[in-house]
Design an enzyme around this catalytic site. Structure first.
Site, PDB file in Angstrom:
ATOM      1  N   LYS A  36      76.265  30.672  11.917  1.00 10.01           N
ATOM      2  CA  LYS A  36      75.064  31.296  12.489  1.00 10.01           C
ATOM      3  C   LYS A  36      75.381  32.294  13.596  1.00 10.01           C
ATOM      4  CE  LYS A  36      74.298  27.534  15.709  1.00 10.01           C
ATOM      5  NZ  LYS A  36      73.800  26.178  15.883  1.00 10.01           N
ATOM      6  N   ARG A 131      67.699  17.392  22.385  1.00 15.55           N
ATOM      7  CA  ARG A 131      67.196  18.450  21.526  1.00 15.55           C
ATOM      8  C   ARG A 131      66.623  17.709  20.322  1.00 15.55           C
ATOM      9  NH1 ARG A 131      70.794  23.445  19.258  1.00 15.55           N
ATOM     10  NH2 ARG A 131      70.932  22.055  17.459  1.00 15.55           N
TER      11      ARG A 131
HETATM   12  C1  LIG Z   1      74.907  25.462  15.896  1.00 13.31           C
HETATM   13  C2  LIG Z   1      74.972  24.094  15.417  1.00 13.31           C
HETATM   14  C3  LIG Z   1      76.216  23.530  15.107  1.00 13.31           C
HETATM   15  C4  LIG Z   1      77.527  24.250  15.325  1.00 13.31           C
HETATM   16  O1  LIG Z   1      77.838  24.324  16.690  1.00 13.31           O
HETATM   17  P1  LIG Z   1      79.262  24.873  17.198  1.00 13.31           P
HETATM   18  O2  LIG Z   1      79.331  24.438  18.603  1.00 13.31           O
HETATM   19  O3  LIG Z   1      79.222  26.351  17.037  1.00 13.31           O
HETATM   20  O4  LIG Z   1      80.308  24.256  16.363  1.00 13.31           O
HETATM   21  C5  LIG Z   1      76.233  22.237  14.611  1.00 13.31           C
HETATM   22  N1  LIG Z   1      75.082  21.546  14.429  1.00 13.31           N
HETATM   23  C6  LIG Z   1      73.878  22.059  14.704  1.00 13.31           C
HETATM   24  C7  LIG Z   1      72.664  21.224  14.466  1.00 13.31           C
HETATM   25  C8  LIG Z   1      73.774  23.341  15.204  1.00 13.31           C
HETATM   26  O5  LIG Z   1      72.559  23.842  15.493  1.00 13.31           O
END
Ligand SMILES: *Cc1c(COP(=O)(O)O)cnc(C)c1O
Length: 357
Positions: A36, A131
């Site tokens: 993302k 969250r």
């Molecule tokens: C963005 C996200 C991740 C990945 O996070 P990183 O720190 O970039 O590895 C994993 N799980 C969820 C639910 C996320 O929103």
């Protein structure tokens, strides 16, 4: 060459994906490639696939659609639960969604049935980061409700830490997740295939060999893309930290007093700035701003350059001590952190250039 541009070294991402994947395999874990931060850039996704991930994940349906259209046939995971109005779209391109509301799971089930499909869900548990996720004590009941929805398959549970509450993943948190898993299995009456333990902030646990058996996967973006774990932002051994670099051009280079002159009010963003008097300094204005990048997340590659600040469209750097003589038209380069990368990837004003080996 047009500036500003962000160059992407897919070879380094490929290397990071393989390195991180091996690291996880040693603890019995698979990785889910999270793309993302680059707005789902298909060439970055392709590089991440070299690490043989279980799936490719994103928080946005648009990005997963683009990935599908680029020819990807493997599993897709939606990290942020789809809005109710977009569940029909979600089931078209997404195989598995992370959810925390029965109502969303129900909307996904209905949309999936309408297309003769089954949609997999991973029920998120809030272990303290506050969250997304249901509270641990409520998880078995919610899981039973989700598992009974036609068109939905409860594939597992998951958790996410270190995002909102900055809660550090620990062995205790992972063991708590495994205890919730057992209670969920009792409640639903079948075994769960997947326990999704977290994100790049879990990497230090993996490095210390403290991930308990039973967690099946981690969802990793930052660690593969930027080579850093997300708890203290250290470089993962063997990974590259500079797969992404920003290049921007100087449009003004003038020696000026380091202190503003006049009565100080608010800056362009409503903040009252504080300055240190360092006398006259040579400063460069680069043609990029807060609309495109988080200036606090930039590390200059050029020796002797520091970032002073930015407004919407101007990035101001101190180049008094720069090793290279900075002039109008000089290109300065920076390594972005996660926050800077996110904005660079999203800005249509920043050209993305994939570096060919
Ligand atoms: C963005 C996200 C991740 C990945 O996070 P990183 O720190 O970039 O590895 C994993 N799980 C969820 C639910 C996320 O929103």
């Amino acid at each position: 060459m047009k500036y500003p541009c962000m160059s992407i070294d897919v070879e380094k991402i490929r290397h990071n994906a393989v390195t991180v994947s091996r690291l996880l395999a040693a603890s019995g874990l698979r990785f889910v490639a999270v793309n993302k931060a680059t707005c789902g850039h298909p060439e970055v996704a392709r590089a991440m696939l070299e690490g043989d991930p279980l799936a490719v994940a994103d928080s946005r349906i648009e990005n997963l659609r683009r990935l599908r259209e680029s020819g990807y046939k493997g599993e897709t995971v939606l990290l942020r639960a789809p809005s109710p109005s977009r569940c029909a779209e979600a089931v078209e391109v997404v195989d598995t969604s992370l959810v925390s509301e029965v109502a969303i799971a129900a909307a996904l089930g209905e949309a999936a049935r309408a297309r003769g499909k089954e949609h997999k869900v991973i029920l998120m548990v809030d272990l303290g980061d506050r969250r997304e996720g249901v509270l641990p004590e409520d998880t078995p009941d919610v899981a039973r409700a989700v598992a009974s929805i036609p068109g939905v398959r409860l594939a597992g549970i998951g958790t996410n830490l270190a995002c909102y509450g900055a809660v550090i993943p620990t062995r205790e948190k992972m063991e708590e997740l495994l205890e919730v898993k057992e209670k969920v299995e009792e409640a639903v009456g079948f075994p769960l295939e997947r326990v999704s333990g977290g994100n790049s902030a879990n990497i230090p646990l993996v490095l210390r060999g403290e991930m308990p058996r039973g967690i099946t996967e981690l969802r990793l973006g930052e660690s593969v893309i930027l080579g850093t774990e997300a708890a203290e932002r250290t470089l993962i051994p063997g990974c590259f930290g500079d797969a992404f670099t920003l290049h921007a051009e100087a449009i003004e280079v003038i020696t000026k007093p380091s202190m503003p002159s006049g009565k100080i009010g608010q800056d362009a963003f409503g903040e009252v700035p504080v300055f240190v008097d360092r006398g006259n300094r040579k400063r460069a204005i680069l043609a990029i701003g807060r609309q495109d990048v988080d200036p606090d997340g930039l590390t200059p590659i050029d020796k002797g350059v520091t970032v002073l600040g930015a407004s919407s469209d101007h990035l101001i750097c101190d180049v008094e001590d720069a090793e290279e003589d900075v002039k109008v038209g000089s290109v300065l380069s920076f390594v972005p952190n996660y926050s800077a990368l996110l904005r660079l990837a999203t800005s249509p004003y920043v050209e993305k250039v994939v570096k060919k080996p």
